[in-house]
Motif scaffolding. Structure first.
Motif, mmCIF file in Angstrom:
data_model
loop_
_atom_site.group_PDB
_atom_site.id
_atom_site.type_symbol
_atom_site.label_atom_id
_atom_site.label_comp_id
_atom_site.label_asym_id
_atom_site.label_seq_id
_atom_site.Cartn_x
_atom_site.Cartn_y
_atom_site.Cartn_z
ATOM 1 N N LEU A 160 0.844 -1.185 0.000
ATOM 2 C CA LEU A 160 0.000 0.000 0.000
ATOM 3 C C LEU A 160 0.885 1.242 0.000
ATOM 4 N N ARG A 161 0.407 2.266 -0.648
ATOM 5 C CA ARG A 161 1.166 3.519 -0.671
ATOM 6 C C ARG A 161 0.877 4.311 0.599
ATOM 7 N N ASN A 162 1.800 5.185 0.947
ATOM 8 C CA ASN A 162 1.597 6.057 2.103
ATOM 9 C C ASN A 162 0.627 7.162 1.732
ATOM 10 N N LEU A 163 -0.255 7.494 2.673
ATOM 11 C CA LEU A 163 -1.206 8.575 2.435
ATOM 12 C C LEU A 163 -0.490 9.921 2.462
ATOM 13 N N THR A 164 -0.978 10.841 1.651
ATOM 14 C CA THR A 164 -0.414 12.190 1.653
ATOM 15 C C THR A 164 -0.998 12.971 2.823
ATOM 16 N N MET A 165 -0.412 14.129 3.102
ATOM 17 C CA MET A 165 -0.905 14.974 4.188
ATOM 18 C C MET A 165 -2.343 15.414 3.910
ATOM 19 N N GLN A 166 -2.636 15.717 2.653
ATOM 20 C CA GLN A 166 -3.989 16.151 2.276
ATOM 21 C C GLN A 166 -4.996 15.029 2.493
ATOM 22 N N TYR A 178 -5.716 20.495 6.228
ATOM 23 C CA TYR A 178 -5.094 20.940 4.978
ATOM 24 C C TYR A 178 -5.867 22.113 4.385
ATOM 25 N N GLN A 179 -7.202 22.002 4.350
ATOM 26 C CA GLN A 179 -8.010 23.090 3.795
ATOM 27 C C GLN A 179 -7.921 24.349 4.650
ATOM 28 N N GLN A 180 -7.874 24.203 5.973
ATOM 29 C CA GLN A 180 -7.767 25.369 6.844
ATOM 30 C C GLN A 180 -6.412 26.054 6.674
ATOM 31 N N ASP A 181 -5.341 25.270 6.568
ATOM 32 C CA ASP A 181 -4.017 25.859 6.349
ATOM 33 C C ASP A 181 -3.952 26.555 4.999
ATOM 34 N N ASN A 239 -2.164 35.323 -8.666
ATOM 35 C CA ASN A 239 -1.244 34.310 -8.136
ATOM 36 C C ASN A 239 -1.685 33.778 -6.772
ATOM 37 N N LEU A 240 -2.992 33.609 -6.589
ATOM 38 C CA LEU A 240 -3.529 33.077 -5.345
ATOM 39 C C LEU A 240 -3.067 31.633 -5.191
ATOM 40 N N PRO A 241 -2.475 31.276 -4.043
ATOM 41 C CA PRO A 241 -1.984 29.901 -3.876
ATOM 42 C C PRO A 241 -3.121 28.891 -3.942
ATOM 43 N N THR A 242 -2.903 27.809 -4.654
ATOM 44 C CA THR A 242 -3.919 26.761 -4.760
ATOM 45 C C THR A 242 -3.470 25.465 -4.115
ATOM 46 N N GLU A 243 -2.282 25.454 -3.531
ATOM 47 C CA GLU A 243 -1.784 24.244 -2.890
ATOM 48 C C GLU A 243 -0.766 24.621 -1.832
ATOM 49 N N LEU A 244 -0.584 23.728 -0.887
ATOM 50 C CA LEU A 244 0.448 23.883 0.129
ATOM 51 C C LEU A 244 1.676 23.111 -0.316
ATOM 52 N N ASN A 245 2.829 23.603 0.033
ATOM 53 C CA ASN A 245 4.050 22.879 -0.305
ATOM 54 C C ASN A 245 4.154 21.654 0.596
ATOM 55 N N SER A 246 4.152 20.502 -0.021
ATOM 56 C CA SER A 246 4.285 19.259 0.726
ATOM 57 C C SER A 246 5.231 18.342 -0.039
ATOM 58 N N LEU A 277 0.650 17.778 -4.205
ATOM 59 C CA LEU A 277 -0.595 17.537 -4.936
ATOM 60 C C LEU A 277 -1.414 18.817 -5.011
ATOM 61 N N PRO A 278 -2.051 19.099 -6.151
ATOM 62 C CA PRO A 278 -2.892 20.303 -6.240
ATOM 63 C C PRO A 278 -4.182 20.126 -5.449
ATOM 64 N N LEU A 279 -4.804 21.244 -5.134
ATOM 65 C CA LEU A 279 -6.085 21.233 -4.431
ATOM 66 C C LEU A 279 -7.131 20.580 -5.332
#
Length: 108
Positions: free
Chosen positions: A3-9, A16-19, A44-51, A55-57
């Motif tokens: 199984l793959r590891n889950l991402t933070m999102q 993730y959405q609150q951050d 240039n509104l951020p659409t993703e957090l650096n992880s 992965l994009p939102l």
């Protein structure tokens, strides 16, 4: 079976959405204040957090709402202190102007 590891999102979707909303609100308010226009805040509104996976939102999530409200909620102490200090400075300067105007009237 591996199984793959889950991402933070995937592991913490609400956090993730609150951050991301916090990051977007700070970006929006800072750009709007710097350029003096709300339209510039959306550039240039951020659409993703650096992880690690970067992965994009997801597309079916809600767009950021109440960006200024979120910014105020996160920075209310600084805003309140600025209002109080500004009010005190304004009161002192206004009293000095009134005193100088009274002195001018008395001398004339």
């Amino acid at each position: 079976m591996t199984l793959r590891n889950l991402t933070m999102q995937e592991s913490f979707p609400l956090a993730y959405q609150q951050d991301l909303l916090k990051k977007q609100s700070e970006h929006f308010v800072n750009k709007s204040i710097a350029h003096g226009a709300f339209e510039r805040g959306y550039e240039n509104l951020p659409t993703e957090l650096n992880s690690d996976t970067n992965l994009p939102l997801s597309l079916d999530s809600n767009p950021p709402r109440l960006l200024i409200g979120t910014y105020v909620k996160n920075h209310w102490r600084v805003i309140l202190a600025s209002i109080v200090v500004g009010g005190v400075i304004w009161y002192v300067i206004d009293n000095q102007i009134k005193k100088s105007n009274r002195k001018k009237r008395l001398h004339n």
